[in-house]
Design an enzyme around this catalytic site. Structure first.
Site, PDB file in Angstrom:
ATOM      1  N   ASP A  10       0.868  -1.177   0.000  1.00 44.04           N
ATOM      2  CA  ASP A  10       0.000   0.000   0.000  1.00 44.04           C
ATOM      3  C   ASP A  10       0.908   1.231   0.000  1.00 44.04           C
ATOM      4  O   ASP A  10       2.105   1.123   0.268  1.00 44.04           O
ATOM      5  CB  ASP A  10      -0.887  -0.014   1.262  1.00 44.04           C
ATOM      6  CG  ASP A  10      -1.778   1.226   1.370  1.00 44.04           C
ATOM      7  OD1 ASP A  10      -2.339   1.647   0.335  1.00 44.04           O
ATOM      8  OD2 ASP A  10      -1.906   1.787   2.476  1.00 44.04           O
ATOM      9  N   CYS A  73      -4.283  -1.116  -2.154  1.00 42.08           N
ATOM     10  CA  CYS A  73      -4.427   0.334  -2.237  1.00 42.08           C
ATOM     11  C   CYS A  73      -5.334   0.605  -3.433  1.00 42.08           C
ATOM     12  O   CYS A  73      -5.010   0.195  -4.554  1.00 42.08           O
ATOM     13  CB  CYS A  73      -3.044   0.945  -2.452  1.00 42.08           C
ATOM     14  SG  CYS A  73      -3.046   2.721  -2.733  1.00 42.08           S
ATOM     15  N   ASN A  74      -6.465   1.244  -3.180  1.00 40.48           N
ATOM     16  CA  ASN A  74      -7.391   1.526  -4.285  1.00 40.48           C
ATOM     17  C   ASN A  74      -6.748   2.434  -5.323  1.00 40.48           C
ATOM     18  O   ASN A  74      -6.945   2.266  -6.527  1.00 40.48           O
ATOM     19  CB  ASN A  74      -8.657   2.202  -3.748  1.00 40.48           C
ATOM     20  CG  ASN A  74      -9.455   1.273  -2.872  1.00 40.48           C
ATOM     21  OD1 ASN A  74      -9.066   0.986  -1.748  1.00 40.48           O
ATOM     22  ND2 ASN A  74     -10.572   0.791  -3.372  1.00 40.48           N
ATOM     23  N   THR A  75      -5.979   3.416  -4.829  1.00 42.44           N
ATOM     24  CA  THR A  75      -5.376   4.392  -5.736  1.00 42.44           C
ATOM     25  C   THR A  75      -4.334   3.730  -6.633  1.00 42.44           C
ATOM     26  O   THR A  75      -4.300   3.982  -7.846  1.00 42.44           O
ATOM     27  CB  THR A  75      -4.711   5.517  -4.901  1.00 42.44           C
ATOM     28  OG1 THR A  75      -5.617   5.919  -3.873  1.00 42.44           O
ATOM     29  CG2 THR A  75      -4.357   6.689  -5.765  1.00 42.44           C
ATOM     30  N   CYS A 183     -10.983   3.379   0.179  1.00 38.50           N
ATOM     31  CA  CYS A 183      -9.540   3.575   0.387  1.00 38.50           C
ATOM     32  C   CYS A 183      -9.180   2.692   1.565  1.00 38.50           C
ATOM     33  O   CYS A 183      -9.902   2.673   2.577  1.00 38.50           O
ATOM     34  CB  CYS A 183      -9.252   5.040   0.708  1.00 38.50           C
ATOM     35  SG  CYS A 183      -7.589   5.343   1.367  1.00 38.50           S
ATOM     36  N   THR A 184      -8.088   1.947   1.446  1.00 34.16           N
ATOM     37  CA  THR A 184      -7.796   0.944   2.475  1.00 34.16           C
ATOM     38  C   THR A 184      -7.405   1.559   3.823  1.00 34.16           C
ATOM     39  O   THR A 184      -7.387   0.869   4.834  1.00 34.16           O
ATOM     40  CB  THR A 184      -6.695  -0.028   2.000  1.00 34.16           C
ATOM     41  OG1 THR A 184      -5.551   0.727   1.574  1.00 34.16           O
ATOM     42  CG2 THR A 184      -7.196  -0.892   0.865  1.00 34.16           C
ATOM     43  N   HIS A 185      -7.096   2.846   3.837  1.00 34.93           N
ATOM     44  CA  HIS A 185      -6.847   3.498   5.130  1.00 34.93           C
ATOM     45  C   HIS A 185      -8.146   3.720   5.919  1.00 34.93           C
ATOM     46  O   HIS A 185      -8.116   3.816   7.141  1.00 34.93           O
ATOM     47  CB  HIS A 185      -6.189   4.870   4.944  1.00 34.93           C
ATOM     48  CG  HIS A 185      -4.723   4.831   4.625  1.00 34.93           C
ATOM     49  ND1 HIS A 185      -4.248   4.464   3.386  1.00 34.93           N
ATOM     50  CD2 HIS A 185      -3.630   5.122   5.386  1.00 34.93           C
ATOM     51  CE1 HIS A 185      -2.919   4.549   3.400  1.00 34.93           C
ATOM     52  NE2 HIS A 185      -2.522   4.943   4.593  1.00 34.93           N
TER      53      HIS A 185
HETATM   54  N1  DGL Z   1      -4.675   3.218   0.941  1.00 31.84           N
HETATM   55  C1  DGL Z   1      -4.665   4.032  -0.258  1.00 31.84           C
HETATM   56  C2  DGL Z   1      -5.938   3.731  -1.058  1.00 31.84           C
HETATM   57  O1  DGL Z   1      -6.541   2.697  -0.840  1.00 31.84           O
HETATM   58  C3  DGL Z   1      -4.424   5.442   0.159  1.00 31.84           C
HETATM   59  C4  DGL Z   1      -4.191   6.364  -0.922  1.00 31.84           C
HETATM   60  C5  DGL Z   1      -3.217   7.447  -0.640  1.00 31.84           C
HETATM   61  O2  DGL Z   1      -2.068   7.140  -0.330  1.00 31.84           O
HETATM   62  O3  DGL Z   1      -3.621   8.602  -0.826  1.00 31.84           O
HETATM   63  O4  DGL Z   1      -6.334   4.451  -1.929  1.00 31.84           O
END
Ligand code: DGL
Length: 272
Positions: A10, A73-75, A183-185
């Site tokens: 991630d 990580c979705n992004t 978003c995984t956070h």
């Molecule tokens: N955990 C990332 C996601 O799922 C965070 C994205 C980021 O770093 O802005 O999108």
């Protein structure tokens, strides 16, 4: 190959919400987790930049012998998964915003999605919502600032509630009954969000579905580890492991030892 580890990465600590589910559902698998905390957040970076960062991480994971990589990580999934699948000979499992589940379950016909700009800009998000939510009213919201609170281990601190209220209240006023954490956070905020929205609104964390997908892919390729093996974990960070250690302690209730671990050409601080 069967006894090789799974790689999970991630932009930072958010993918630990996916690791937690993988560890729960796949207790026999060894895992290498990589947090790219030095380059976090990815949310406003260009897709080209994220592809370079993701390939660097996956190169390292391949040298460590990973048999499958989870882009937790979705992004990064939005920006890089196509390129990763074309470039490497191993299977990848990425994140998909759980719009399908939200669209199937909504009674009000209105759902909210909280994610980063990079995720909303990506082809995957547009395709998924076109496919599953054509007749659904989808309210999108960029969760600026939330990733940083998790990275600083302040997701339960005083700044979280006002920021969450700013993003969630308009969704409630709009009548959504499903909120997708894209978003995984964000699942680290799930208890606060659930308190805020009450029992009538479902808050969806896609991590369990992603871990099931990992399990299916391993089974289809017949590369599961032997069921009698007790899976091990090593957690690496391109930044400091301090926040990761605190977060891991709070989600697992156990202590970790610090060392350094080589991944590709670079040595990283790590926890086991
Ligand atoms: N955990 C990332 C996601 O799922 C965070 C994205 C980021 O770093 O802005 O999108």
């Amino acid at each position: 190959m069967n006894s090789s580890p799974i790689g999970i990465f991630d932009s930072g600590l958010g993918g630990l919400t996916v690791w937690r589910e993988v560890r729960r559902q796949l207790p026999a698998e060894d895992v290498i987790y990589f947090a790219d905390s030095r380059n976090c957040p990815y949310g406003h970076k260009s897709a080209d930049e994220i592809v370079v960062l993701a390939k660097n991480i996956v190169d390292g994971m391949l040298t460590a012998g990973c048999k499958l990589v989870v882009v937790a990580c979705n992004t990064a999934t939005a920006a890089a998964i196509d390129e990763l699948r074309q470039s490497y000979p191993i299977p990848f499992v990425g994140m998909e915003p759980a719009i399908k589940q939200a669209a199937l379950n909504t009674r009000t016909g209105r759902v909210g999605v909280l994610a980063t700009k990079g995720t909303f800009d990506g082809r995957l998000y547009k395709e998924t919502s076109r496919k599953y939510a054509r007749d659904i009213d989808v309210m999108v919201q960029i969760g600026d600032g939330l990733v940083e609170l998790v990275e600083a281990n302040e997701y339960e601190g005083p700044q979280a509630n006002p920021l969450l209220a700013k993003y969630i209240t308009p969704m409630l006023e709009h009548g959504v009954d499903q909120i997708v954490l894209g978003c995984t956070h964000y699942p680290f905020f799930k208890p606060q969000i659930e308190r805020m929205v009450g029992p009538e609104v479902a808050v969806i964390d896609p991590a369990p579905a992603v871990a099931r997908r990992v399990s299916d892919v391993l089974a289809d390729a017949r590369i599961q580890n032997g069921a009698d093996h007790r899976g091990t974990d090593v957690f690496l960070s391109s930044g400091s492991v301090d926040a990761m250690e605190n977060l891991l302690k709070s989600i697992t209730g156990r202590n970790f030892s610090r060392s350094t671990t080589q991944l590709g050409d670079t040595e990283y601080e790590s926890l086991t």
